[in-house]
Design an enzyme around this catalytic site. Sequence first.
Site, PDB file in Angstrom:
ATOM      1  N   ASP A   6       0.854  -1.176   0.000  1.00 17.50           N
ATOM      2  CA  ASP A   6       0.000   0.000   0.000  1.00 17.50           C
ATOM      3  C   ASP A   6       0.902   1.241   0.000  1.00 17.50           C
ATOM      4  OD1 ASP A   6      -2.265   1.689   0.497  1.00 17.50           O
ATOM      5  OD2 ASP A   6      -1.672   1.738   2.607  1.00 17.50           O
ATOM      6  N   ASP A   8      -0.436   5.112   0.816  1.00 18.18           N
ATOM      7  CA  ASP A   8      -0.821   6.062   1.867  1.00 18.18           C
ATOM      8  C   ASP A   8      -0.821   5.448   3.267  1.00 18.18           C
ATOM      9  OD1 ASP A   8      -1.582   8.467   0.242  1.00 18.18           O
ATOM     10  OD2 ASP A   8      -2.993   7.031  -0.621  1.00 18.18           O
ATOM     11  N   ASP A 211      -1.865  -0.650   6.089  1.00 20.78           N
ATOM     12  CA  ASP A 211      -2.168   0.028   7.352  1.00 20.78           C
ATOM     13  C   ASP A 211      -3.654   0.066   7.685  1.00 20.78           C
ATOM     14  OD1 ASP A 211      -2.743   1.979   5.282  1.00 20.78           O
ATOM     15  OD2 ASP A 211      -2.816   3.490   6.867  1.00 20.78           O
TER      16      ASP A 211
END
Length: 272
Positions: A6, A8, A211
């Site tokens: 990922d 961001d 996250d």
Amino acid sequence: YIIFTDLDGTLIDHDTYSYEAALDAIKLLDQKDIPLIICTSKTRAEIEVYVKELNIHHPFISENGGAIFIPRGYFNVDFEYTSENEDYEIIELGTRYEELRRVLSIIRDRTSLPITGFGDLNAEEVSEDTGLGIESATLAKEREYDEAFKMEDDSGTELLKEHILAQGLNFTRGGRYWHLMGDNDKGMAVSILTELYRKIHPSVVSVGLGDSQNDLPMLQTVDVAFLVQKPDGKHDPSIEDDDINRVEGIGPEGWNRAIIKLIGSNENRDIV
Ligand code: 2M8
Ligand code: MG
Ligand code: MG
């Protein structure tokens, strides 16, 4: 290894959008020729900036598994791609953005929920809301398979979910936004791409880093999964899966630690 990541809040900082803290690990992957495969809710146009800066020549996955973009000729195998252009062979898994926007406006009309999508905002407004510069915000608006949107508060959450599912669409949540999408997620895309790698390297080990909730399908699909800390120093409480390794370190710091621990020394190979 192949590494799915990922962006961001994971490889790049939630607020500054910088991967600075992960540069050692990024270099390590480059030295070892380990593919770094971006798998994000960002658009193709946004990802291309990172891919260029980091000199990555590997496939990437845009908009929460909406599409897989593979540099032409990367896999020299028999496969029915959805389409191709000058630069890529493309596997489309998502629903077209125009359709998502049409349904979002129906849901807004029927529920009166305070929904604001990227398509309702101009680049200045997206920039203010996200902290992205105007140029990056413009690229974030070039959506093809996923609409990022916000609601003023969480009180309408159940009603929203009901209406999205009734319309035959799906949703997930990123670090800041809700996402409206079709029958796709990061996990489906990761699994298709991993199969393609395995046609060439049958025993390749897949690694995933994320996250947030939108990363869960990816983290459940890979062989080795890492969850990095949020800006508040905690791991996303909605992710409870015991098979996912919780790493210490917020965003890129956790990323750096996880990759160096996994790849940096051969003694850690038995972690898989
Ligand atoms: C949106 O994605 C983040 C990812 O977690 C979010 O939902 O908070 C995306 O739509 C992306 O295109 C954009 O760059 C990002 C900016 O924070 O927000
Ligand atoms: Mg994220
Ligand atoms: Mg698993």
